[in-house]
Design an enzyme around this catalytic site. Structure first.
Site, PDB file in Angstrom:
ATOM      1  N   ARG A 179       0.785  -1.229   0.070  1.00 48.90           N
ATOM      2  CA  ARG A 179      -0.118   0.054   0.090  1.00 48.90           C
ATOM      3  C   ARG A 179       0.805   1.323   0.056  1.00 48.90           C
ATOM      4  NH1 ARG A 179      -2.217  -3.688  -1.418  1.00 48.90           N
ATOM      5  NH2 ARG A 179      -4.118  -4.527  -0.545  1.00 48.90           N
ATOM      6  N   SER A 228     -11.179   0.501   3.693  1.00 47.82           N
ATOM      7  CA  SER A 228     -10.368  -0.240   4.541  1.00 47.82           C
ATOM      8  C   SER A 228      -9.563   1.008   5.304  1.00 47.82           C
ATOM      9  CB  SER A 228      -9.277  -1.161   3.815  1.00 47.82           C
ATOM     10  OG  SER A 228      -8.457  -1.895   4.954  1.00 47.82           O
ATOM     11  N   GLU A 298      -4.391   3.336   6.427  1.00 45.92           N
ATOM     12  CA  GLU A 298      -4.381   2.859   5.162  1.00 45.92           C
ATOM     13  C   GLU A 298      -5.108   4.209   4.579  1.00 45.92           C
ATOM     14  OE1 GLU A 298      -6.057  -0.062   2.045  1.00 45.92           O
ATOM     15  OE2 GLU A 298      -5.471  -0.846   3.747  1.00 45.92           O
TER      16      GLU A 298
END
Length: 305
Positions: A179, A228, A298
């Site tokens: 990520r 998320s 995130e």
């Protein structure tokens, strides 16, 4: 007006005439999934890549620039975003097939990319169907789901850097991690090329259907959410740590930890971005106390508090 606002005002008259749309004090809440947060000092929606390059080349380098896609994985703080927010619209939302490669505009959605690939018999990018964002965001964040990520399929990306230079970066140039990429601050991804593999459209559709059904069953898709919230720590699932810390359903104002999937935060009414971010910090503190694991955000959080 703060220093950045003053700089913008000073330079406005010397900027080239844009062919796209340049809007001062533009509300961002309607453009992000949480439906909360402040305004952008300026919102620029370029007509094409040349329009974006010309604009950034002429702009004061002290003014920050941020790209905005679908706003699905983003908290815009209530004080708004200084500088310029760049949003790529329809001119950047095209996908062209050449053999097993897909040339995609930075504003193309994951659904458009995966559906175009299916129709062309290109497998391997079905996972993009499950990511609520655009190509520009996928490339920057190494977006992924269901066992695959952008690093697996990216050939290269066309990027306009903060000084208005158009450059092409390979997947290796971006130094992908989980990520995360090394895309420079202020750079805007205007296009990307993905490579898949030969497949049967019916089998590709079946995989897309499986992914869609799994998301529907496990995620609060019809809520005001940011997707998320926390990265999965090494050896752990973030949702399991949140659940074990007793945070399922936890609230702060109208912000709530989803009871359906507790790695999602929700705006159940009129939550402010401060409420949402503070709830996330409450969760991080409780998880650290319960498990000793520090969760990393995130969701991108931008702007002034």
């Amino acid at each position: 007006m703060d220093r950045l606002g003053a700089l913008l005002g000073q330079r406005q008259m010397t900027l080239p005439l844009v062919r796209g749309r340049l809007t001062p004090n533009a509300a961002l809440a309607p453009l992000v999934w949480f439906k909360a947060g402040g305004a952008a000092e300026w919102l620029f929606e370029p007509a094409d890549t040349d329009d974006l390059c010309d604009f950034l080349r002429a702009f004061d380098p002290a003014v920050p620039v941020m790209g905005l896609g679908l706003g699905s994985n983003l908290i815009v703080r209530d004080g708004g975003v200084p500088g310029v927010v760049v949003r790529l619209g329809k001119p950047f939302a095209k996908v062209v097939v050449d053999g097993l490669t897909l040339s995609c505009g930075g504003g193309a959605s994951g659904i458009l990319v995966s559906s175009t690939a299916r129709d062309a018999g290109i497998a391997g990018v079905e996972f993009l169907r499950s990511i609520p964002g655009t190509v520009g965001g996928f490339v920057r964040m190494n977006g992924g789901a269901y066992g695959r990520e952008v690093a697996d399929v990216l050939v290269n990306a066309q990027v306009v850097t903060r000084d208005g230079t158009l450059t092409t970066l390979s997947a290796a140039d971006l130094h992908y991690r989980y990520r995360h990429s090394d895309l420079p601050d202020g750079a805007i991804v205007v296009a990307a090329t993905f490579r898949g593999e030969a497949g049967e459209p019916t089998a590709i559709q079946a995989e897309m259907d499986r992914i869609a059904a799994a998301r529907e069953a496990s995620q609060p898709l019809r809520s005001k959410t940011g997707g998320s919230t926390f990265k999965n720590p090494e050896g752990h699932k973030a949702w399991a740590l949140v659940d074990a810390a007793g945070c399922r359903g936890l609230t702060r104002g109208d912000a709530q930890v989803s009871e359906k999937h507790c790695n999602f935060l929700l705006n159940t009414g009129s939550a402010t971005s401060a409420d949402i971010e503070a709830l996330g910090e409450d969760v991080r503190a409780k998880v650290l106390a319960a498990s000793g694991v520090t969760l990393e955000w995130e969701i991108q959080r931008v702007g002034r508090r």
